[in-house]
Design a protein around this motif. Sequence first.
Motif, mmCIF file in Angstrom:
data_model
loop_
_atom_site.group_PDB
_atom_site.id
_atom_site.type_symbol
_atom_site.label_atom_id
_atom_site.label_comp_id
_atom_site.label_asym_id
_atom_site.label_seq_id
_atom_site.Cartn_x
_atom_site.Cartn_y
_atom_site.Cartn_z
ATOM 1 N N GLU A 127 0.827 -1.208 0.000
ATOM 2 C CA GLU A 127 0.000 0.000 0.000
ATOM 3 C C GLU A 127 0.862 1.259 0.000
ATOM 4 O O GLU A 127 0.478 2.289 -0.572
ATOM 5 N N ILE A 128 2.038 1.192 0.605
ATOM 6 C CA ILE A 128 2.939 2.353 0.599
ATOM 7 C C ILE A 128 3.526 2.524 -0.801
ATOM 8 O O ILE A 128 3.621 3.646 -1.322
ATOM 9 N N GLU A 129 3.916 1.411 -1.424
ATOM 10 C CA GLU A 129 4.473 1.467 -2.773
ATOM 11 C C GLU A 129 3.448 2.011 -3.767
ATOM 12 O O GLU A 129 3.784 2.807 -4.653
ATOM 13 N N LEU B 131 12.624 16.838 -2.666
ATOM 14 C CA LEU B 131 11.666 15.823 -3.078
ATOM 15 C C LEU B 131 11.306 14.876 -1.937
ATOM 16 O O LEU B 131 10.158 14.433 -1.834
ATOM 17 N N VAL B 132 12.259 14.548 -1.065
ATOM 18 C CA VAL B 132 11.965 13.636 0.038
ATOM 19 C C VAL B 132 10.872 14.208 0.926
ATOM 20 O O VAL B 132 9.932 13.503 1.323
ATOM 21 N N SER B 133 10.969 15.483 1.253
ATOM 22 C CA SER B 133 9.939 16.109 2.088
ATOM 23 C C SER B 133 8.589 16.068 1.397
ATOM 24 O O SER B 133 7.550 15.804 2.034
ATOM 25 N N GLU B 134 8.599 16.299 0.095
ATOM 26 C CA GLU B 134 7.348 16.258 -0.674
ATOM 27 C C GLU B 134 6.754 14.858 -0.672
ATOM 28 O O GLU B 134 5.547 14.672 -0.495
ATOM 29 N N LEU B 135 7.597 13.834 -0.853
ATOM 30 C CA LEU B 135 7.112 12.453 -0.867
ATOM 31 C C LEU B 135 6.633 12.023 0.516
ATOM 32 O O LEU B 135 5.639 11.298 0.635
ATOM 33 N N VAL C 2 2.778 10.642 1.217
ATOM 34 C CA VAL C 2 2.375 9.388 1.859
ATOM 35 C C VAL C 2 1.519 9.682 3.093
ATOM 36 O O VAL C 2 0.492 9.048 3.335
ATOM 37 N N ALA C 3 1.940 10.670 3.885
ATOM 38 C CA ALA C 3 1.237 10.986 5.136
ATOM 39 C C ALA C 3 -0.180 11.487 4.891
ATOM 40 O O ALA C 3 -1.031 11.411 5.784
ATOM 41 N N ALA C 4 -0.446 11.983 3.690
ATOM 42 C CA ALA C 4 -1.780 12.516 3.398
ATOM 43 C C ALA C 4 -2.842 11.434 3.373
ATOM 44 O O ALA C 4 -4.026 11.724 3.590
ATOM 45 N N THR C 5 -2.454 10.181 3.132
ATOM 46 C CA THR C 5 -3.453 9.111 3.018
ATOM 47 C C THR C 5 -3.187 7.914 3.910
ATOM 48 O O THR C 5 -4.084 7.085 4.100
ATOM 49 N N LEU C 6 -1.980 7.795 4.471
ATOM 50 C CA LEU C 6 -1.646 6.619 5.268
ATOM 51 C C LEU C 6 -1.257 7.012 6.692
ATOM 52 O O LEU C 6 -0.816 8.140 6.938
ATOM 53 N N ALA C 7 -1.392 6.053 7.579
ATOM 54 C CA ALA C 7 -1.074 6.288 8.992
ATOM 55 C C ALA C 7 0.392 6.681 9.157
ATOM 56 O O ALA C 7 1.256 6.286 8.358
ATOM 57 N N ASP C 8 0.666 7.420 10.214
ATOM 58 C CA ASP C 8 2.018 7.933 10.433
ATOM 59 C C ASP C 8 3.052 6.821 10.516
ATOM 60 O O ASP C 8 4.192 6.989 10.075
ATOM 61 N N ILE C 9 2.670 5.665 11.102
ATOM 62 C CA ILE C 9 3.661 4.591 11.248
ATOM 63 C C ILE C 9 4.054 4.005 9.896
ATOM 64 O O ILE C 9 5.073 3.308 9.786
ATOM 65 N N LYS C 10 3.259 4.290 8.857
ATOM 66 C CA LYS C 10 3.554 3.768 7.521
ATOM 67 C C LYS C 10 4.388 4.741 6.678
ATOM 68 O O LYS C 10 4.851 4.380 5.602
ATOM 69 N N VAL C 11 4.562 5.950 7.164
ATOM 70 C CA VAL C 11 5.353 6.934 6.433
ATOM 71 C C VAL C 11 6.834 6.572 6.574
ATOM 72 O O VAL C 11 7.349 6.448 7.685
ATOM 73 N N PRO C 12 7.529 6.363 5.462
ATOM 74 C CA PRO C 12 8.935 5.954 5.561
ATOM 75 C C PRO C 12 9.773 6.943 6.360
ATOM 76 O O PRO C 12 9.641 8.164 6.225
ATOM 77 N N VAL C 13 10.625 6.369 7.200
ATOM 78 C CA VAL C 13 11.570 7.159 7.987
ATOM 79 C C VAL C 13 12.873 7.323 7.216
ATOM 80 O O VAL C 13 13.538 8.363 7.288
ATOM 81 N N HIS C 14 13.231 6.285 6.482
ATOM 82 C CA HIS C 14 14.479 6.284 5.713
ATOM 83 C C HIS C 14 14.140 6.370 4.226
ATOM 84 O O HIS C 14 13.205 5.710 3.750
ATOM 85 N N TRP C 15 14.932 7.156 3.492
ATOM 86 C CA TRP C 15 14.665 7.371 2.067
ATOM 87 C C TRP C 15 15.956 7.194 1.262
ATOM 88 O O TRP C 15 17.036 7.572 1.708
ATOM 89 N N GLU C 16 15.793 6.603 0.111
ATOM 90 C CA GLU C 16 16.903 6.494 -0.840
ATOM 91 C C GLU C 16 16.351 6.776 -2.228
ATOM 92 O O GLU C 16 15.443 6.087 -2.697
ATOM 93 N N LEU C 17 16.878 7.824 -2.876
ATOM 94 C CA LEU C 17 16.436 8.191 -4.218
ATOM 95 C C LEU C 17 17.444 7.675 -5.241
ATOM 96 O O LEU C 17 18.655 7.853 -5.070
ATOM 97 N N ARG C 18 16.935 7.038 -6.273
ATOM 98 C CA ARG C 18 17.787 6.498 -7.324
ATOM 99 C C ARG C 18 17.297 6.982 -8.684
ATOM 100 O O ARG C 18 16.139 7.374 -8.842
ATOM 101 N N THR C 19 18.174 6.895 -9.677
ATOM 102 C CA THR C 19 17.773 7.170 -11.058
ATOM 103 C C THR C 19 17.827 5.922 -11.921
ATOM 104 O O THR C 19 17.259 5.904 -13.005
ATOM 105 N N GLU C 20 18.468 4.852 -11.423
ATOM 106 C CA GLU C 20 18.535 3.599 -12.170
ATOM 107 C C GLU C 20 17.350 2.711 -11.798
ATOM 108 O O GLU C 20 16.906 2.711 -10.645
ATOM 109 N N PRO C 21 16.819 1.918 -12.748
ATOM 110 C CA PRO C 21 15.677 1.032 -12.446
ATOM 111 C C PRO C 21 16.019 0.045 -11.334
ATOM 112 O O PRO C 21 17.179 -0.338 -11.136
#
Length: 559
Positions: free
Chosen positions: A464-466, A507-511, A515-534
């Motif tokens: 659901e987060i994905e 972008l991380v703050s925006e993302l 997520v927080a707009a529709t899902l519970a706080d515990i489901k909002v990712p704490v750690h983030w990694e942005l990539r450009t490769e598939p």
Amino acid sequence: MTIAEADAMLTGPGGFFETVTETVNGVDMGVVASPHRSLRDLLAASAGHGGDGSARYYLFDDGRSATFAENIAQAAAVAAGLAERYGVGPGDRVGLLGANQPGWIQGFWGTVSAGAVAVAMNGWWKGDEIRYGIELTEPKVLIADRRRLERLDGDPGVPVIGMAPDEADSVDSLIDAYRDASLPGVEMAVDDPAAILFTSGTTGRPRGAIQTHRNFLAYLSCAFMIGARQFVRFPGESMDAGGPTLASSPLFHVSGLHACAVTAVGAGSHHLWTTGRYDAEKILRLTEEHGIARWSGVTTQLWRLVEHPRLGDYDTSSVVSIGGGGSAWSPELQEICRTALPHARVSVSIGYGLTESSGLAASAPDDVLRDHPDSVGYPLPTVGVRVTDDGGAELPEGAVGNICLSGPMVTPGYWNDPVATAETIRDGWLRTGDYGYVRDGMLFLVSRRSDLIIRGGENIYPTEIEQRLDAHPAVAESAVVGVEHRELGQEVKAVVVVGEDPPDEGLVSELRAWVAATLADIKVPVHWELRTEPLPRNATGKILKQVVQGDADYDFIEE
């Protein structure tokens, strides 16, 4: 008409699908009565397609093709050659290792017609994995193409038949030498093994799931029921557009073997097969040139098609339906498919299944998905579904737990692995490894059990987060995983592929807010990694989360 009413009409007294009780692997269950008791019987019956077998069975994008009559003759020749030259008999294994090509299909039908077992080896495997597959299944002969054999860096230890026409001792040479042969008359039973397909192997060594003749026939019954449901529910709607179905999934997977190569023989339908690496623009061109009527594939492939910048440059008006399976599609992908192909009368349909259930157990047509886009639909007749806790006790409707399946499509077990078989199949019920729930008769997937994140005792399901992340316009794809935490056990991490290079710092703050707009706080990712490769995927399109997390190497070789 509801789907339940349609099923009652189709399987009840006088219905098109007669259901009888048979004992399968020691368990009494309902099965659809069939005039065929083996894949060889099914193949022989295809001589009537087109009146005399002259209807086209397959066409590859390089021009190679066969009618149903030609396919029968080629299978008979291969079966004769396997028996006379290599001593292959009922129950012996024959390895199939190669890219999608006529030699793979010819080798498969020749093998099963001889009463032998086709071992569908993963064409993306490296040398060590290929040797593992050979050691596990002990094939009497290996039908392989040159590129895969080169990965072995040495003698495979069994006789080799070349899969391509220009290779020595090839399938083509067998067909030439035994062109006057007829289909063999060896005895085989409906519950005899016909093939071994390997699980994805996203964790540990892949297992060889046995597919009996009954399993294949049960898949066909389920596939035919999907079409029959549509016909009786919407009798004025014709799905017969006359064009071929796109076949781009690997033959070593249920989506290529069961859904395309075998279904076409049973239904008399025509498939157009693509070769080489998946190329969305080539498929658009082929759609225009050949009037492809049905697109199918994993979600990654369909995203590439419907979001291709040149989609509008090609005539795709022949496409009447888009389908796929394996998991629920995001609501966004469903809507984009409908928008991209407004002429499709049935824009989206989803099937749910896995290798161990012969690829199909439930189905959701377009009208159901419009109301319940997060569902994988209703179980098909003869398919049992229940949701249990970890101890095996059945849970009430709506409770999330282990999805279990029963029916004639369930594998009898894993080849030479009684421990894994006993862990996975209990009293005829297959523990799928998926988490989900049932509501109003519909099945909903939540997560793979192995993907489950447990944070402070709370279950968090990455899917659901994905799906929420994937709906953001800046996100190309995402994977959500758990990372260890001293007090909470795990925290949520999102690995996100974006189109920007380099990604915008904000972008991380925006993302996170997205997520927080529709899902519970515990489901909002704490750690983030942005990539450009598939993200790394296996041959069937599944994201390899162990590779994403750095816990495993990417061992597949793509075409």
